[in-house]
Design an enzyme around this catalytic site. Sequence first.
Site, PDB file in Angstrom:
ATOM      1  N   GLU A   1       0.836  -1.196   0.000  1.00 40.32           N
ATOM      2  CA  GLU A   1       0.000   0.000   0.000  1.00 40.32           C
ATOM      3  C   GLU A   1       0.878   1.256   0.000  1.00 40.32           C
ATOM      4  OE1 GLU A   1      -3.326  -0.711   2.520  1.00 40.32           O
ATOM      5  OE2 GLU A   1      -3.959   1.373   2.537  1.00 40.32           O
TER       6      GLU A   1
ATOM      7  N   GLU B   1       2.224   1.662  -3.404  1.00 41.27           N
ATOM      8  CA  GLU B   1       1.151   2.174  -4.262  1.00 41.27           C
ATOM      9  C   GLU B   1       1.006   3.684  -4.073  1.00 41.27           C
ATOM     10  OE1 GLU B   1      -2.628   0.386  -3.449  1.00 41.27           O
ATOM     11  OE2 GLU B   1      -3.660   1.592  -4.971  1.00 41.27           O
TER      12      GLU B   1
ATOM     13  N   CYS C   1      -8.208  -1.829   4.186  1.00 46.24           N
ATOM     14  CA  CYS C   1      -8.175  -3.049   5.008  1.00 46.24           C
ATOM     15  C   CYS C   1      -9.460  -3.282   5.777  1.00 46.24           C
ATOM     16  CB  CYS C   1      -7.000  -3.087   5.969  1.00 46.24           C
ATOM     17  SG  CYS C   1      -6.104  -1.591   6.116  1.00 46.24           S
TER      18      CYS C   1
ATOM     19  N   SER D   1      -7.040   2.045  -2.070  1.00 50.94           N
ATOM     20  CA  SER D   1      -5.836   1.286  -2.394  1.00 50.94           C
ATOM     21  C   SER D   1      -6.261  -0.053  -2.967  1.00 50.94           C
ATOM     22  CB  SER D   1      -5.004   1.069  -1.129  1.00 50.94           C
ATOM     23  OG  SER D   1      -4.077   0.035  -1.353  1.00 50.94           O
TER      24      SER D   1
ATOM     25  N   LYS E   1     -15.447  -9.203   7.807  1.00 53.14           N
ATOM     26  CA  LYS E   1     -14.427 -10.082   7.211  1.00 53.14           C
ATOM     27  C   LYS E   1     -15.058 -11.351   6.656  1.00 53.14           C
ATOM     28  CE  LYS E   1     -10.624  -7.752   7.868  1.00 53.14           C
ATOM     29  NZ  LYS E   1      -9.851  -7.323   6.699  1.00 53.14           N
TER      30      LYS E   1
ATOM     31  N   GLU F   1     -16.149 -10.288   3.382  1.00 53.78           N
ATOM     32  CA  GLU F   1     -14.992 -10.043   2.522  1.00 53.78           C
ATOM     33  C   GLU F   1     -14.457 -11.349   1.933  1.00 53.78           C
ATOM     34  OE1 GLU F   1     -11.372  -8.767   4.426  1.00 53.78           O
ATOM     35  OE2 GLU F   1     -10.861  -7.439   2.763  1.00 53.78           O
TER      36      GLU F   1
ATOM     37  N   GLU G   1     -14.559 -12.087  -6.041  1.00 52.29           N
ATOM     38  CA  GLU G   1     -13.250 -11.818  -6.658  1.00 52.29           C
ATOM     39  C   GLU G   1     -12.087 -12.346  -5.820  1.00 52.29           C
ATOM     40  OE1 GLU G   1     -15.515  -9.624  -5.759  1.00 52.29           O
ATOM     41  OE2 GLU G   1     -14.683  -7.839  -4.820  1.00 52.29           O
TER      42      GLU G   1
ATOM     43  N   CYS H   1     -10.331  -1.694  14.542  1.00 53.21           N
ATOM     44  CA  CYS H   1     -10.651  -3.121  14.638  1.00 53.21           C
ATOM     45  C   CYS H   1     -10.879  -3.582  16.068  1.00 53.21           C
ATOM     46  CB  CYS H   1      -9.539  -3.950  14.033  1.00 53.21           C
ATOM     47  SG  CYS H   1      -9.181  -3.465  12.351  1.00 53.21           S
TER      48      CYS H   1
END
Lengths: 638, 157, 399
Positions: free
Chosen positions: A308, A311, A334, A354, A393, A396, A401, A565
């Site tokens: 990241e 990037e 994230c 990102s 999560k 996710e 994908e 988190c």
Amino acid sequence: MESKGDLRAPVSQTPLIVEKPKDTSAIGGMVSIEINEKKVAVPLGTTILEACKMNGISIPTLCHHDDLCVAGVCRICVVEVEGMRTLQASCAYPITNPMKIKTSSPMVRRARRHIIDLLLSEHYGECYSCFRNGKCELQNLAKEYGVDSYTFGHVEKPKYEVDKSSYSVVRDMSKCVLCKRCVRTCIDLQEVGVLEAVDRGDNTHIGTFLEKPLADVICINCGQCINRCPTAALRANDPSDEIWAAIDDPTKHVIIQTAPSPRAAIGEEFGLGAGHSMTRELNTALKRIGFDKVFDTNFTADLTIIEEGTELILRLYKALVKKESVALPQFTSCSPGWVKFLEHYYPEYIDNLSSAKSPQQMFGALIKTFYAQRAGIDPANIVSVALMPCSAKKFECNRPEMHDSGYKDVDYGLTTREMARMIKEAGINLPEMPKSNFDNPFGEASGAGLIFGATGGVMEAAIRSVVEFVLGKKTEDIFEKANIIPLRGFEGIKYMEIPIGDKVGPVPELLKHLVPNWDWLKGAVLKIAVAHGTANAKKIMDDIKAGGKFSECHFIEFMACPGGCLGGGGQPIPTTPEIRKKRAEAIYAEDESLELRKSHDNPHVVQIYQEFLTEGPCGHLSHELLHTHYLKRGRYIA
Amino acid sequence: MLVTEKNAMTEEIEQLVEKYGSKRSSLLSILQDIQRKHKYIPDFAQQEVARLLDIHPVEVFSVISFYAFLNTKPKGKNIIRLCQTISCDMQGKSAVAKSIERELGIKFGETSKDNKFTLEYANCVGMCDQGPAMIINERVYYKLTPEKAIEILNGLK
Amino acid sequence: MEKTKRKGAVIFSKYSRGEGIKRLLSISREEVLFELRDSKLKGRGGAGFPTATKWNIVAAAISSQKYIICNADEGEPGTFKDRVLLLEYPELVFDGMVIAGYTIGAKHGIVYLRGEYEYILQSLEDYLAKMRNDNLLGKNILGKEGFDFDISIRLGSGAYVCGEETALIESLEGNRGEARNRPPYPVNTGYMGKPTVVNNVETLASVPHIIVKGGEWFKKYGTDRSTGSKLFSVSGDCGRPGVYELPWGTKISELLDLVGARNTKAVQVGGASGTCIPKSQFDRTLAYEDAATGGSIMIFNESRNMLHVLKNFMEFFVEESCGQCTPCRIGNTKLLEGVEMIEKGEFTFNYINQLKELGRTMQVASKCGLGQSSPNSFISILENFKEEIFNGNGGAHGK
């Protein structure tokens, strides 16, 4: 409420919801009251509930929650105020005049019992068959008030169908007590706006837009509603049965990665106070349960920082040197709740996210490729589990994908609560476990990865690396002990500027193929921001849309959950401001105790770029495995 | 909903927002106008109202579900609301209810197949001295008898 | 539609439109407040809060914006006096609002008209237009510099609870009609957070008379603690149902004679949320201090089944509860279930007594007036008609 300039009327005629005085020693700053015949003084505007708490008198509550605005709907906290015909909800009554309060008169006790009785009469199911058994606020109240039979009957059939459509949140409205904590969480605290009261009278229930299943509305899966639900009406979608089955299947190689926040909170499920990190005890427990390998998600957190961060550097390089049009500021990706929030509400900004995957998903892709190769295991036989503080999560890892390894990269997301239950089911008392280390080949990770658990942590981890990459100096030379204090704490939005100055360092080996030197950054000021809770994220996004201060930022960290988190929707219940603070302290303390505190110093990270991702960060293979893309979901529902 | 229908709906709601203002306090007035015209508030309309008032669609849905005179499901052209409260009840509500059901061939809570009538009960409509009473769309009919009620319905067919 | 059955000496005394507003040209807001206080006018919606006190608080508040709201969400079963006032005497209601605006310093008045009365809307709008035309509304009313006031009408959409003043304000603000926590009261933090007076239609209609004729005159009618007259909406078993203006203090038996009621068994005073009074108590008076009512009088003769009446009331509350607070949402359901048990003869007296106790909890623990008053009929009907319900012909027999 009036704006302050309007408040010039005599005190008796000012609005009764008052701001508490800053200086309570001023005249009128304190009010004398009597609670259960004991005289006390409290600051003007204190609620009866707060006043009682301050004086050691406990009052039962149900709809009240420290994180949320007042509702005053459950009525369990009623008290008697002398001179008033009716009982008053203590959570909602601000004290502005001297008054005499009785918190346990016969009328009050009768009312509380009745209210519990009424709630139980409509509360479907039996306690012994409920996952909240022993941790249910309604059950506790019934016990406390001696309600041990169903005075007004008990529903025999569920009134509503259980909604299991979502990967993350399961809704069972037959267990709902209509405290509206979830509504206030969803609308006021998170500003997501999925849940609201629907219908009225005895048909009132909490519903979604058009009563759609949760999977079909704009729920971001943050699970904050679960964390505040007093009963079992809301829970996470629990995959533990499937995980047990995998563990019991000898042909399966079951791997678990553990994130830092569950480790800082799971002790709470075993009777420890908040703020006890259980990292190494957990490693042992997981092995004893039967997981074949235990990996540290912090390893891929370190990797995330490299990917990241690279990037970001590339985006800046393109914008400043090549004068290409690139999306800035770059947003962290994230937090899957935040990602889905953006996809729904600000789809025009998905290019700012990102492309680096979250640490969970990076690990998933590496386990079924790099690790499978090294260990000589058929990835088809690997079951990859992620212990996360998070309900999003789960969603996710089920995003279609996320199959870059050729398999489902992460099979199951497991919350802290679910993990604790599995450990208990295995007959293990976690705090008594001996300590053990994480498994190789990923081994130990850095403190930078660890602090991902707290709001501001991703940004701090990134800055620790970026500063060293660009300035060629040690982070410690700029920030004492490498602690970047302005990025810590629970302020909703944090902002920081880091001037690069005239002196830049050499380009490190890892990035040499991407940028020739840092001269183009000389004199620049790096502008960064941090937001936690989607309500704060919304503020920043609206500011960016309006071309405000945050539109000039380079990098912004967003976390869907309040506190980051560590306050995630999969964390132990309750989660309160106080508890979040303690969990954060545990995480930062563990970070400071480590030798290795910067992602780029992690030898396993260096090694994986040498041996596997040989084209370096943001190279071809890392793009294939460690990066992803997003969807413009929008807010319309067909 | 077809794109052209959606566009027309958006335009209609934009006009209502123009008329009443884009504050939350305009919500009920806007919904009432949509209800009056379409006899219900379509899904897409709810989302457009939410967008233009900057609130969540579920909040619009929640408000609609609260009020007896706002609907999220299509209703007949004529919404019949027969008062079921005690004064009308004592003055012969049941007989009127039965004759209406028989005439329209539907039960309370239902809409006729030709979409001309929806039959509902209402709580006290404030015609207790002249019951039984019913409200059809915005008009009130009172001192009903089974025969008179059918006459009124025939006038609307 | 039927006209008023009896015009009394106060509200329906002679009044020409705009008269009260014209009076404002020569008296100050303090003088208005004085007359109002002197009249001892109390809220006509049922709660009986002194109107002058309400106005006084808002008048004294310093705020850029204040509101006067006319509560025309008349939904109490058996009440229809506001319908008659709005149809036949809009000048009284609107002049009352203008006087209120002048006195408390509000520039804007809102009428919250129940959705069921939408058919009155056009005539009211027409009347307001006429007032604007005659400069009884608008800027510099009747030429008085700075006397600006206008009225808008907003419709409800079929929710009884919106008659509760804070639920009404919530509804006006575009929300579900769920009552607010109090304090703060609307006089401090009302519509849009501003100081707001919410008055019943009839309260406002009394005001112009008081301003024109004086508080002293108003007090001549009624009792010491219930001054003036009251509009009673009379329905049920009687020869001449309708709206009657009678002085406070009238005996129930007197009223029954007046409306031609025969063989009366019970009178429900105050609507579904009121009390059911048996024959033995017909010498009680209609007044705040005795049998208080917002105006609803429902008469039941010997042929009526009181359990059926009670069931109708409880069904009403189960549907009309806003559903936010526990005692009201679930409590009313339990009371209705209790009535159904009695109906079927499947009950124990012990359980019915427990439900009465529950009713007493609802009266003190519910969040707003709806839940606080909905058990009244349950308690009073089961108490006053226990012979009929539990032992009489067709009555139920408990275990």
